[in-house]
Design an enzyme around this catalytic site. Structure first.
Site, PDB file in Angstrom:
ATOM      1  CB  CYS A  69       4.582  -6.265  16.159  1.00 56.83           C
ATOM      2  SG  CYS A  69       3.458  -4.904  16.283  1.00 56.83           S
ATOM      3  CB  CYS A 128      -1.002  -4.910  19.187  1.00 54.66           C
ATOM      4  SG  CYS A 128       0.210  -4.053  18.162  1.00 54.66           S
ATOM      5  CE  LYS A 159       1.544   1.758  10.134  1.00 54.34           C
ATOM      6  NZ  LYS A 159       1.794   0.378  10.480  1.00 54.34           N
ATOM      7  CE  LYS A 214      -5.085  -4.783   1.328  1.00 58.88           C
ATOM      8  NZ  LYS A 214      -5.339  -3.947   0.177  1.00 58.88           N
ATOM      9  CB  CYS A 238       1.823  -7.993  18.645  1.00 63.96           C
ATOM     10  SG  CYS A 238       0.946  -7.613  17.098  1.00 63.96           S
ATOM     11  CG  HIS A 296       4.320  -1.400   2.056  1.00 58.31           C
ATOM     12  ND1 HIS A 296       3.082  -1.972   1.885  1.00 58.31           N
ATOM     13  CD2 HIS A 296       4.731  -1.768   3.295  1.00 58.31           C
ATOM     14  CE1 HIS A 296       2.760  -2.664   2.965  1.00 58.31           C
ATOM     15  NE2 HIS A 296       3.742  -2.558   3.842  1.00 58.31           N
ATOM     16  CG  HIS A 304      -0.878  -4.657  14.114  1.00 55.79           C
ATOM     17  ND1 HIS A 304       0.409  -4.742  14.581  1.00 55.79           N
ATOM     18  CD2 HIS A 304      -0.788  -4.473  12.771  1.00 55.79           C
ATOM     19  CE1 HIS A 304       1.249  -4.632  13.565  1.00 55.79           C
ATOM     20  NE2 HIS A 304       0.551  -4.452  12.468  1.00 55.79           N
ATOM     21  CG  HIS A 351      -0.359  -0.074   2.522  1.00 57.86           C
ATOM     22  ND1 HIS A 351       0.365   0.963   3.049  1.00 57.86           N
ATOM     23  CD2 HIS A 351      -0.337  -1.052   3.467  1.00 57.86           C
ATOM     24  CE1 HIS A 351       0.792   0.645   4.254  1.00 57.86           C
ATOM     25  NE2 HIS A 351       0.390  -0.590   4.533  1.00 57.86           N
TER      26      HIS A 351
HETATM   27  N1  MSP Z   1       9.347  -6.333   7.780  1.00 59.58           N
HETATM   28  C1  MSP Z   1       9.439  -5.249   8.670  1.00 59.58           C
HETATM   29  C2  MSP Z   1      10.679  -4.433   8.407  1.00 59.58           C
HETATM   30  C3  MSP Z   1      11.975  -5.193   8.479  1.00 59.58           C
HETATM   31  S1  MSP Z   1      13.335  -4.193   8.078  1.00 59.58           S
HETATM   32  C4  MSP Z   1      14.650  -5.082   8.467  1.00 59.58           C
HETATM   33  C5  MSP Z   1       8.205  -4.375   8.544  1.00 59.58           C
HETATM   34  N2  MSP Z   1       7.513  -4.496   7.413  1.00 59.58           N
HETATM   35  S2  MSP Z   1       6.168  -3.706   7.088  1.00 59.58           S
HETATM   36  O1  MSP Z   1       5.814  -4.130   5.769  1.00 59.58           O
HETATM   37  O2  MSP Z   1       5.203  -3.915   8.101  1.00 59.58           O
HETATM   38  O3  MSP Z   1       6.492  -2.191   7.120  1.00 59.58           O
HETATM   39  C6  MSP Z   1       7.507  -1.695   6.323  1.00 59.58           C
HETATM   40  C7  MSP Z   1       7.639  -0.212   6.451  1.00 59.58           C
HETATM   41  O4  MSP Z   1       6.475   0.426   5.972  1.00 59.58           O
HETATM   42  C8  MSP Z   1       7.868   0.296   7.871  1.00 59.58           C
HETATM   43  O5  MSP Z   1       8.926   1.231   7.854  1.00 59.58           O
HETATM   44  C9  MSP Z   1       6.592   0.990   8.226  1.00 59.58           C
HETATM   45  O6  MSP Z   1       6.822   2.069   9.079  1.00 59.58           O
HETATM   46  C10 MSP Z   1       6.166   1.468   6.851  1.00 59.58           C
HETATM   47  N3  MSP Z   1       4.760   1.775   6.833  1.00 59.58           N
HETATM   48  C11 MSP Z   1       3.699   0.927   6.894  1.00 59.58           C
HETATM   49  N4  MSP Z   1       2.562   1.671   6.929  1.00 59.58           N
HETATM   50  C12 MSP Z   1       2.872   2.986   6.895  1.00 59.58           C
HETATM   51  C13 MSP Z   1       2.156   4.175   6.775  1.00 59.58           C
HETATM   52  N5  MSP Z   1       0.850   4.235   6.811  1.00 59.58           N
HETATM   53  N6  MSP Z   1       2.860   5.324   6.590  1.00 59.58           N
HETATM   54  C14 MSP Z   1       4.213   5.327   6.438  1.00 59.58           C
HETATM   55  N7  MSP Z   1       4.911   4.230   6.528  1.00 59.58           N
HETATM   56  C15 MSP Z   1       4.293   3.080   6.974  1.00 59.58           C
HETATM   57  O7  MSP Z   1       7.948  -3.596   9.449  1.00 59.58           O
END
Ligand code: MSP
Length: 505
Positions: free
Chosen positions: A128, A143, A295, A298, A125, A20, A146, A17
């Protein structure tokens, strides 16, 4: 000089999304800018495929974790491509080369006495993939991120002696005040360390989907240990037959979201110190993109689909919006209305119009050739030194501040200049020399800001620079007055065409 930038690796338990896409875009902007400075850049992104987050969803869907990962990684790769990321490699933690390297690294920690057997109990969690302490949990035992109920877990596993790194970490933070940026996040990390560090469990007994601990194959590594190591392991196998570790490690910037600061700011440097490996130079921590105050994620179902936005408005518009609307490093709200407002007011009217007016006037008054003339002294006040100011911002990954500066000292200033000088009046009055100066200054100003904007909007700026007859993207060339007149300008369809409401809906 080498420059190594990374994004977090994304969990493949759901589809990508905007959250990412956001970090991927930011890392790409940084990487492209550094290439324009002629740095030897390596940009890494990828997917985090092991552990509970993926295993749980796979189980719910009745597929093997690998199958789920193989299916979803396609969408992450597609997202990376669609946002026009210029990554040099895409790591998957299920790559066999990564697994072998994780085992080697962790075995070394074990052999050095940094890992020991123990029992863990606590609130956990699964989303997380993290245990939560009493201060962190909300509404009873939920959490904080979440909002789901946490599980009380107890198991025998292995512990990483994080507590032994209390002092080395305090020293690291004292000696490197820019280790974590922005400052508020640095303070948060220091505060966390000062509370006192406890050892953390680094393996899981119940889980099968992960990298096996080589000294006890009944356990797999806790997903975060496996995941953090991607930043180092990738360098050893990204290029066949070549090990890039020496060339690029330590990383210059790990870009991360604020929810994963503890792992990157505390556990990661401790792991590296334990192995005798240099720590990264900087972590830059960005905030969350919020929709209606929450935030975007998904699981909360409030997602702005980056693919839809790019389909209608183009990739560059999304890249611009993400870094312009929300100050990089802070939380901020995004919305379709906000997006459309900036698209129309700033991209179409300010930058797009400036480009088409400038080209049209050169075509009309000077037969499509940029006149050879003097750069305007009025404009020089704003444009001289702009590239240096932008460089300084980029050195600190201040991507929004840099963009604001380019916009106010560049785009808006040039638009005011058009109004102030009114070239059409000069043309009517036959003021040839003055008109030459103005048209040259506009073309030259537009060139400079487009080179500076290139990292943010690579496609659009390339089209515009092509139309201006310019192909030098180097930052060194982004000096007002550095290019003489004489270039033939081409035709340019609108850079940011008006989008009909029906298309945008
Ligand atoms: N897999 C771990 C990261 C491991 S790094 C060695 C993880 N993955 S994640 O897919 O959940 O999140 C990846 C990144 O996307 C994180 O930095 C998280 O902060 C970011 N984001 C997820 N949702 C977000 C928003 N709504 N806004 C900005 N960034 C956010 O955590």
């Amino acid at each position: 000089m080498s420059f190594y930038v990374t994004t977090p690796i994304y969990y493949v338990n759901a589809l990508p999304h905007l959250g990412h896409a956001y970090t991927t875009i930011a890392a790409d902007v940084l990487a492209r800018h550094m290439r324009q400075r002629d740095e030897d850049v390596f940009f890494l992104t990828g997917t985090d495929e092991h552990g509970e987050p993926v295993a749980d969803v796979a189980e719910r869907e009745g597929v093997a974790p690998r199958e789920l990962a193989d299916r979803n990684v396609v969408h992450f790769k597609e997202m990376v491509e669609r946002v026009n990321a210029s990554n040099d490699f895409f790591i998957r933690t299920s790559d066999p080369e990564h697994a072998v390297a994780v085992q080697r690294f962790m075995q070394a920690l074990y052999d050095r006495g940094h890992i020991y057997p123990g029992t863990y109990e606590g609130w956990y969690c699964p989303r997380c993939a993290d245990f939560k302490n009493e201060q962190e949990i909300v509404d009873g035992n939920r959490c904080p991120i979440h909002k789901i109920e946490l599980n009380w877990e107890k198991e025998d596993n292995y512990f990483f002696r994080l507590s032994a790194f209390q002092e080395p970490l305090e020293r690291l933070y004292a000696e490197q005040p820019d280790f974590v940026m922005p400052r508020a996040r640095y303070n948060e990390a220091v505060g966390f360390i000062r509370q006192g560090l406890e050892d953390v469990s680094c393996t899981r007994a119940r889980l099968r989907w992960g990298v096996k601990a080589p000294w006890d194959e009944s356990q797999v590594f806790y997903v975060w240990f496996d995941a953090l190591l991607n930043y180092v392991t990738a360098l050893a196998y990204a290029r066949e037959g070549e090990d890039l570790t020496e060339r690029y490690w330590p990383a210059d910037f790990h870009l991360i979201g604020k929810d994963i600061l503890k792992f990157h700011g505390v556990i990661w440097p401790a792991m590296l110190m334990a192995a005798g490996v240099e720590v990264p130079r900087h972590l830059f921590v960005h905030g969350f993109l919020l929709m209606q105050g929450e935030k975007m994620s998904k699981s909360l179902g409030n997602v702005l689909d980056p693919f839809q936005v790019m389909d209608v408005f183009g990739t560059d518009a999304l890249r611009y919006y993400c870094l312009r609307e929300v100050s990089f490093g802070q939380d901020g709200s995004v919305s379709t209305e906000g997006f459309e407002a900036r698209y129309n007011a700033e991209l179409a009217n300010e930058y797009g119009n400036l480009a088409s007016r400038t080209l049209a006037m050169i075509a009309r008054y000077r037969d499509g050739v940029v006149p050879a003339a003097e750069p305007s002294a009025e404009l020089a006040g704003d444009l001289d030194g702009l590239a240096d100011a932008v460089r300084k911002r980029f050195d600190r990954a201040e991507l929004t501040a840099a963009l604001e500066e380019i916009w106010s000292r560049g785009v808006r200033r040039l638009n005011r200049y058009v109004e102030e000088q009114a070239p059409w009046v000069l043309a009517k009055a036959g003021e040839t020399e003055r008109l030459d100066d103005v048209l040259y200054s506009l073309a030259e100003g537009l060139r400079v800001i487009s080179v500076l904007l290139h990292a943010y909007m690579p496609e659009t700026t390339t089209r515009l620079l092509d139309a201006l007859g310019q192909d030098d993207l180097s930052l060194d060339g982004a000096t007002f007055g550095a290019r003489p007149g004489g270039a033939s300008v081409g035709k340019l369809p609108p850079l940011f065409p008006k989008v009909e409401p029906a298309q945008a809906a």
